[in-house]
Structures are given as C-alpha cells and as structure tokens.
Design a protein around this motif. Sequence first.
Motif, PDB file in Angstrom:
ATOM      1  N   PHE A 127     -45.556 -54.652  62.912  1.00 17.02           N
ATOM      2  CA  PHE A 127     -46.063 -54.312  61.581  1.00 17.02           C
ATOM      3  C   PHE A 127     -47.548 -53.982  61.590  1.00 17.02           C
ATOM      4  CE2 PHE A 127     -42.336 -57.038  60.400  1.00 17.02           C
ATOM      5  CZ  PHE A 127     -41.612 -56.040  59.766  1.00 17.02           C
ATOM      6  N   GLY A 128     -48.002 -53.351  62.659  1.00 17.27           N
ATOM      7  CA  GLY A 128     -49.371 -52.847  62.714  1.00 17.27           C
ATOM      8  C   GLY A 128     -50.433 -53.916  62.578  1.00 17.27           C
ATOM      9  N   GLY A 129     -50.224 -55.065  63.192  1.00 19.21           N
ATOM     10  CA  GLY A 129     -51.202 -56.136  63.160  1.00 19.21           C
ATOM     11  C   GLY A 129     -51.088 -57.065  61.970  1.00 19.21           C
ATOM     12  N   GLN A 130     -50.140 -56.814  61.067  1.00 21.67           N
ATOM     13  CA  GLN A 130     -49.960 -57.657  59.890  1.00 21.67           C
ATOM     14  C   GLN A 130     -48.952 -58.780  60.162  1.00 21.67           C
ATOM     15  OE1 GLN A 130     -50.204 -55.223  55.997  1.00 21.67           O
ATOM     16  NE2 GLN A 130     -49.203 -53.835  57.420  1.00 21.67           N
ATOM     17  N   ASP A 131     -49.185 -59.933  59.543  1.00 17.17           N
ATOM     18  CA  ASP A 131     -48.309 -61.082  59.763  1.00 17.17           C
ATOM     19  C   ASP A 131     -47.336 -61.242  58.600  1.00 17.17           C
ATOM     20  OD1 ASP A 131     -47.046 -63.348  60.563  1.00 17.17           O
ATOM     21  OD2 ASP A 131     -48.828 -64.619  60.649  1.00 17.17           O
ATOM     22  N   ALA A 132     -46.154 -60.668  58.767  1.00 13.40           N
ATOM     23  CA  ALA A 132     -45.121 -60.743  57.729  1.00 13.40           C
ATOM     24  C   ALA A 132     -44.376 -62.077  57.749  1.00 13.40           C
ATOM     25  CB  ALA A 132     -44.124 -59.599  57.903  1.00 13.40           C
ATOM     26  N   SER A 133     -44.694 -62.933  58.712  1.00 12.06           N
ATOM     27  CA  SER A 133     -44.019 -64.232  58.764  1.00 12.06           C
ATOM     28  C   SER A 133     -44.651 -65.242  57.806  1.00 12.06           C
ATOM     29  CB  SER A 133     -44.044 -64.791  60.190  1.00 12.06           C
ATOM     30  OG  SER A 133     -45.341 -65.213  60.567  1.00 12.06           O
ATOM     31  N   LYS A 134     -45.719 -64.826  57.113  1.00 14.96           N
ATOM     32  CA  LYS A 134     -46.382 -65.686  56.132  1.00 14.96           C
ATOM     33  C   LYS A 134     -46.335 -65.034  54.758  1.00 14.96           C
ATOM     34  CE  LYS A 134     -49.494 -67.627  59.602  1.00 14.96           C
ATOM     35  NZ  LYS A 134     -50.896 -67.752  60.067  1.00 14.96           N
ATOM     36  N   GLU A 135     -46.314 -65.835  53.714  1.00 10.53           N
ATOM     37  CA  GLU A 135     -46.208 -65.319  52.354  1.00 10.53           C
ATOM     38  C   GLU A 135     -47.448 -64.512  51.978  1.00 10.53           C
ATOM     39  OE1 GLU A 135     -44.402 -67.822  49.305  1.00 10.53           O
ATOM     40  OE2 GLU A 135     -44.205 -69.399  50.817  1.00 10.53           O
ATOM     41  N   PRO A 136     -47.287 -63.358  51.308  1.00  9.34           N
ATOM     42  CA  PRO A 136     -48.437 -62.532  50.915  1.00  9.34           C
ATOM     43  C   PRO A 136     -49.245 -63.200  49.812  1.00  9.34           C
ATOM     44  CG  PRO A 136     -46.407 -61.639  49.990  1.00  9.34           C
ATOM     45  CD  PRO A 136     -46.002 -62.749  50.911  1.00  9.34           C
ATOM     46  N   GLU A 137     -50.529 -62.844  49.729  1.00 12.21           N
ATOM     47  CA  GLU A 137     -51.410 -63.432  48.726  1.00 12.21           C
ATOM     48  C   GLU A 137     -51.611 -62.512  47.522  1.00 12.21           C
ATOM     49  OE1 GLU A 137     -55.010 -64.380  50.773  1.00 12.21           O
ATOM     50  OE2 GLU A 137     -54.080 -65.964  51.999  1.00 12.21           O
ATOM     51  N   GLU A 138     -51.086 -61.292  47.580  1.00 14.75           N
ATOM     52  CA  GLU A 138     -51.255 -60.336  46.474  1.00 14.75           C
ATOM     53  C   GLU A 138     -50.580 -60.814  45.192  1.00 14.75           C
ATOM     54  OE1 GLU A 138     -51.390 -57.706  50.170  1.00 14.75           O
ATOM     55  OE2 GLU A 138     -50.326 -59.491  49.512  1.00 14.75           O
ATOM     56  N   ASP A 139     -51.034 -60.230  44.070  1.00 13.30           N
ATOM     57  CA  ASP A 139     -50.426 -60.500  42.769  1.00 13.30           C
ATOM     58  C   ASP A 139     -49.206 -59.585  42.623  1.00 13.30           C
ATOM     59  OD1 ASP A 139     -49.890 -61.362  40.215  1.00 13.30           O
ATOM     60  OD2 ASP A 139     -51.405 -60.058  39.289  1.00 13.30           O
ATOM     61  N   ILE A 140     -48.020 -60.158  42.766  1.00 13.15           N
ATOM     62  CA  ILE A 140     -46.780 -59.365  42.766  1.00 13.15           C
ATOM     63  C   ILE A 140     -46.027 -59.593  41.451  1.00 13.15           C
ATOM     64  CG2 ILE A 140     -44.694 -58.817  44.064  1.00 13.15           C
ATOM     65  CD1 ILE A 140     -47.323 -58.574  45.671  1.00 13.15           C
ATOM     66  N   ARG A 141     -45.583 -58.511  40.832  1.00 12.95           N
ATOM     67  CA  ARG A 141     -44.868 -58.627  39.562  1.00 12.95           C
ATOM     68  C   ARG A 141     -43.437 -59.145  39.769  1.00 12.95           C
ATOM     69  NH1 ARG A 141     -43.271 -53.738  35.231  1.00 12.95           N
ATOM     70  NH2 ARG A 141     -41.691 -54.959  34.109  1.00 12.95           N
ATOM     71  N   GLU A 142     -43.097 -60.215  39.054  1.00 16.35           N
ATOM     72  CA  GLU A 142     -41.724 -60.682  38.995  1.00 16.35           C
ATOM     73  C   GLU A 142     -40.974 -59.855  37.959  1.00 16.35           C
ATOM     74  OE1 GLU A 142     -40.144 -63.021  40.661  1.00 16.35           O
ATOM     75  OE2 GLU A 142     -41.656 -64.410  41.490  1.00 16.35           O
ATOM     76  N   ILE A 143     -39.735 -59.479  38.264  1.00 18.27           N
ATOM     77  CA  ILE A 143     -38.949 -58.669  37.333  1.00 18.27           C
ATOM     78  C   ILE A 143     -38.089 -59.581  36.476  1.00 18.27           C
ATOM     79  CG2 ILE A 143     -37.219 -56.851  37.108  1.00 18.27           C
ATOM     80  CD1 ILE A 143     -38.216 -55.742  39.775  1.00 18.27           C
ATOM     81  N   GLU A 144     -38.354 -59.601  35.198  1.00 19.69           N
ATOM     82  CA  GLU A 144     -37.613 -60.470  34.277  1.00 19.69           C
ATOM     83  C   GLU A 144     -36.276 -59.825  33.883  1.00 19.69           C
ATOM     84  OE1 GLU A 144     -40.065 -61.301  30.934  1.00 19.69           O
ATOM     85  OE2 GLU A 144     -41.624 -62.322  32.114  1.00 19.69           O
ATOM     86  N   GLY A 145     -35.275 -60.677  33.695  1.00 19.58           N
ATOM     87  CA  GLY A 145     -33.988 -60.203  33.219  1.00 19.58           C
ATOM     88  C   GLY A 145     -33.096 -59.609  34.287  1.00 19.58           C
ATOM     89  N   LEU A 146     -33.511 -59.710  35.550  1.00 18.53           N
ATOM     90  CA  LEU A 146     -32.712 -59.167  36.651  1.00 18.53           C
ATOM     91  C   LEU A 146     -32.124 -60.327  37.434  1.00 18.53           C
ATOM     92  CD1 LEU A 146     -31.766 -56.724  38.291  1.00 18.53           C
ATOM     93  CD2 LEU A 146     -33.862 -56.893  39.623  1.00 18.53           C
ATOM     94  N   ASP A 147     -30.826 -60.533  37.316  1.00 14.32           N
ATOM     95  CA  ASP A 147     -30.163 -61.656  37.968  1.00 14.32           C
ATOM     96  C   ASP A 147     -29.644 -61.210  39.325  1.00 14.32           C
ATOM     97  OD1 ASP A 147     -28.948 -63.993  38.646  1.00 14.32           O
ATOM     98  OD2 ASP A 147     -27.295 -63.831  37.203  1.00 14.32           O
ATOM     99  N   LEU A 148     -30.337 -61.629  40.377  1.00 12.24           N
ATOM    100  CA  LEU A 148     -29.935 -61.274  41.735  1.00 12.24           C
ATOM    101  C   LEU A 148     -29.293 -62.451  42.432  1.00 12.24           C
ATOM    102  CD1 LEU A 148     -33.131 -59.242  42.730  1.00 12.24           C
ATOM    103  CD2 LEU A 148     -30.895 -58.328  42.105  1.00 12.24           C
TER     104      LEU A 148
END
Length: 293
Positions: A272-293
Amino acid sequence: MRKAFILMSMLLLAVIVAACGSSEDTGDSGSNNESEEASDSKWSEIQEEGEIVVGTSGTLFPASYYPEGSDEMSGYDVEIMREIADRLGLELKFEEYGVDGLLSAINSGRIDAVINDMEITKDRQEQFAFSEPYKYSYSTMIVRESDLSGIEKLEDLEGKTHGGGATTVFSQIAEHFGAETKTYGNVTNDVYLRDVENGNTDFIINDYYLQSLALKALTDIEVQLHPDLKFHPTNSAIVMPKEAETMKEEIDAVLAEMKEDGTLTELSEEFFGGQDASKEPEEDIREIEGLDL
C-alpha cells in the motif's frame, strides 16, 4: 405392611427421579458434544488433509492479483494468507472466483475460507464466521476528472450508474442513495475505470487503499478519487464457515502474532505504498445512517 408399601413407593419414586435427572444430563452433554464436534470438524478436516483451500479473486490490486509478467498470485491478502498457512504448518491452495461467487463457494464446501478484502457486516456475520480484522479502511469514490461525474455529495448519486459487483457492500451503498449498479464478472480494474471515463458508468465506490493504488497504476485513464467524499469506515477479515470456531481461533491467534511482531505492518507498507492499513485510520469518516449492512 402399609409402612413397607410407602417405603417401597418412595424408593421407586427416587429411582425414577434419578433416572430422569440422568437422562436430562445426558441430553445436555450430548448437545454440547455435538456443538463442539461441529466447531471442530472443519479444522479436523483441514489438519487431516494438511491443506487449507482459500478463495480469492486474483484480480483485486493490490490485495489479490498477478504482478505483470508473473504467473504467481501476490498481494496484501494473498501474502497474509501464505504467512498464516505457514505458521499453522499447512499447505495453501488458492481457488479463484469472481467477487459474487466467493461466499457461495464457502457454503458449497468447495473452499475452506475467503480472503479478498472482504468487509465484516452484520448480515454476513449471521451466515459466516470472521477472523479478527487484518485491514482497516474506509470507502471512497472514483469519478471522471472532467466534472467529478456531477457528484458533490453522496445524495447526488440518485439516478447515476455505479460500476461494481452485485453482492458487494459498495453496491449496497450506491443503491441506498438511489443509483443503479452495472455488474461485472471477474474483470480487472482497468475495465471498471475505463467505463467511468467513457460514461458507461458514473462512479465506482470501493476501498480507499485499493482505489488510490489502482489509479497510480493506470495513469492514462482520466478518472480520479473524489476529493471531498470519505465515508463508511470498514474492517476487512478472513471469512469462514459459521460453525468453524476452532479454525477461527487458530487463525486469530496467528493474526495476533503477526500484528504483534510487525508482520502485518511490513506487508501493508509493501503493498500500500508505505501506508499501514493494519491500523485504524485517524481521518474524519462519514458514517452512513439508515443503511443496515
């Protein structure tokens, strides 16, 4: 005489009660044993064969793909599975399926597990067992460079065409916002991207890491990541049969070792080009409401 009769009756009743208690205990014990046997059976089969058969697509860069000029599959997911099998003392056999066929291949018994950047969802957890996550990410969107496909926010997806697999979470997100999904077989990334470029589709929702690297590999196609949309945080894990509790425990133990000794980080940075995807991201990510997965 009467006293003797009462005494005999009490003794007989005690024997009956004891017998009933013994019968119930045996039933519970048998039920527990059956449950334990069911959870152990898949792992016992794998150990007996000395081999674990794992489904993956072989077309999902950089998780599961064939490097240019090579006939040997590689990728973040593929190398994680190779390391797990090695540490468990098992031979590893990969079977390739389109994304929509992977989970059904578990149900049919053709494979023992799936590793293909498969997201953990409530719906899937009702049908399958999942390992602990080996990858944390979120969803982004590929759009046309010229006009961002006319999309400024997720609510603008209504009436547009999404390119993806029919059974993926990404298609569910697109359809939740009113888009239609154009489905594909087991095709490579460039097919998806060119369809967005030429207008056959408007956008592709997928994992941030996968999409960003696909764009770096295919720079001649005039598409890009949407600059403003980051949504639906995700955890990816290995999928197994629902009853395969012992198998899950064994795989989870190895994943914990790989996280602790830095193996997951090393593999992630490699693919992944030097990025560590094995750890949770710190960005502000939008949760999608009303979507039952």
